[in-house]
Design a protein around this motif. Structure first.
Motif, short mmCIF file in Angstrom:
data_model
loop_
_atom_site.label_atom_id
_atom_site.label_comp_id
_atom_site.label_asym_id
_atom_site.label_seq_id
_atom_site.Cartn_x
_atom_site.Cartn_y
_atom_site.Cartn_z
N GLU A 145 0.82 -1.21 0.00
CA GLU A 145 0.00 0.00 0.00
C GLU A 145 0.86 1.26 0.00
O GLU A 145 0.47 2.28 -0.58
N ARG A 146 2.03 1.19 0.62
CA ARG A 146 2.89 2.37 0.71
C ARG A 146 3.68 2.60 -0.56
O ARG A 146 3.82 3.74 -1.02
N TYR A 147 4.20 1.53 -1.17
CA TYR A 147 5.11 1.68 -2.31
C TYR A 147 4.50 1.29 -3.65
O TYR A 147 4.91 1.81 -4.68
N TYR A 148 3.55 0.37 -3.64
CA TYR A 148 2.98 -0.12 -4.90
C TYR A 148 1.46 -0.20 -4.81
O TYR A 148 0.86 -1.28 -4.97
N PRO A 149 0.79 0.92 -4.57
CA PRO A 149 -0.67 0.88 -4.43
C PRO A 149 -1.39 0.44 -5.72
O PRO A 149 -2.53 0.00 -5.67
N GLU A 150 -0.71 0.59 -6.86
CA GLU A 150 -1.34 0.22 -8.13
C GLU A 150 -1.27 -1.28 -8.40
O GLU A 150 -1.93 -1.78 -9.34
#
Length: 299
Positions: free
Chosen positions: A21-26
């Motif tokens: 969620e912090r670094y790769y929300p996509e």
């Protein structure tokens, strides 16, 4: 890549979901539990994924980040395509994950040890898949041999002989099938015969009079026809069974003209199921190879 961090009793687990969620929300992130497999998978696309497996040991915590594809992509060659599609994704991922461990859990840079795996796991998995493919190929060849006729009779016959009417001073060419033990003519044809014999039984292929088609018949050792009709195809399927092609369907007889079946005839009549079984065997071997590979990697 292996991340080795000091064992912290207050840290019961590393939150990979929060890292995503912090670094790769996509990207998508999901827990995967199947038999003894238990890991979190971060997926960029079906071909480029990262599996996180966390193992708390006595003095430290081992976090394995595995380059992989998802299950379905692996079945159709994911490990082969992965090196060409990954780009800088994993290099960036390792850096972000180390940063996450420091910011989230307070580790210092020198406390986090990063080690590469001792061998290239994707290529060892490819080797396993190649073995699975080879086993499937050998199984397919073996089943194909069982489905095909294995007894082709004898081209040199002892019971029957083709004689040419020209030798008897007849003007128009004509051919006769001679039963040698009795000297009787048992069949005739305008265009000749082909004979395959097995212990006195003969499959005779003759050109059907003026109908422009070949027909097959079965004669016994006494010079008598065994079957009640001529067939489009006859062949010695084994030393005891004859296969006939009747309107596109396979029919099996013993040498007395009675219907005969065994496991080999069943496979020939159900070759669609045999092919489906071979495909299923390949899929099962691929799955087992993946599971065994995973099991060996986790040790």
């Amino acid at each position: 890549m292996k991340f080795i961090i000091p064992r912290n009793e207050q840290i019961m687990s590393v939150d990979i979901q929060e890292f995503q969620e912090r670094y790769y929300p996509e990207l998508s992130c999901k827990d995967i539990q199947f038999l003894f497999l238990d890991h979190v998978q971060l997926q960029k696309n079906p071909w480029v994924c990262a599996n996180f497996v966390i193992k708390h040991r006595k003095n430290d915590t081992l976090i394995k980040v595995v380059r992989t594809s998802n299950f379905w992509a692996r079945l159709i060659g994911g490990p082969i395509l992965l090196p060409f599609l990954q780009g800088d994704f994993y290099k960036e991922l390792y850096g972000h994950f180390k940063e996450f461990l420091m910011k989230k859990y307070g580790y210092q840079p020198d406390e986090i040890k990063m080690k590469r795996f001792e061998f290239s796991k994707p290529w060892t998995l490819v080797g396993g898949y190649v073995v699975a493919l080879l086993v499937t190929f050998l199984a397919a060849v073996g089943l194909n041999e069982l489905m095909m006729p294995t007894y082709h009779g004898l081209s040199a016959t002892e019971t029957y002989e083709v004689v040419d009417s020209v030798l008897e001073d007849v003007v128009s060419p004509h051919y006769y099938l001679l039963h040698k033990p009795t000297g009787k003519i048992v069949a005739d044809a305008n265009d000749g015969f082909s004979i395959w014999e097995n212990n006195g039984y003969a499959i005779v292929d003759r050109y059907d009079d003026y109908k422009y088609e070949f027909k097959y018949e079965l004669f016994n050792s006494k010079g008598e026809t065994v079957l009640d009709k001529r067939y489009d195809y006859l062949e010695f399927f084994s030393s005891e069974i004859i296969v006939a092609l009747d309107d596109g369907d396979y029919v099996f007889f013993d040498f007395d003209g009675k219907q005969a079946n065994n496991y080999r005839t069943w496979m020939l009549n159900n070759n669609g199921l045999v092919i489906a079984g071979i495909v299923a065997l390949f899929v099962i071997l691929m799955i087992l190879t993946t599971i065994i590979w995973r099991r060996a990697w986790r040790k």
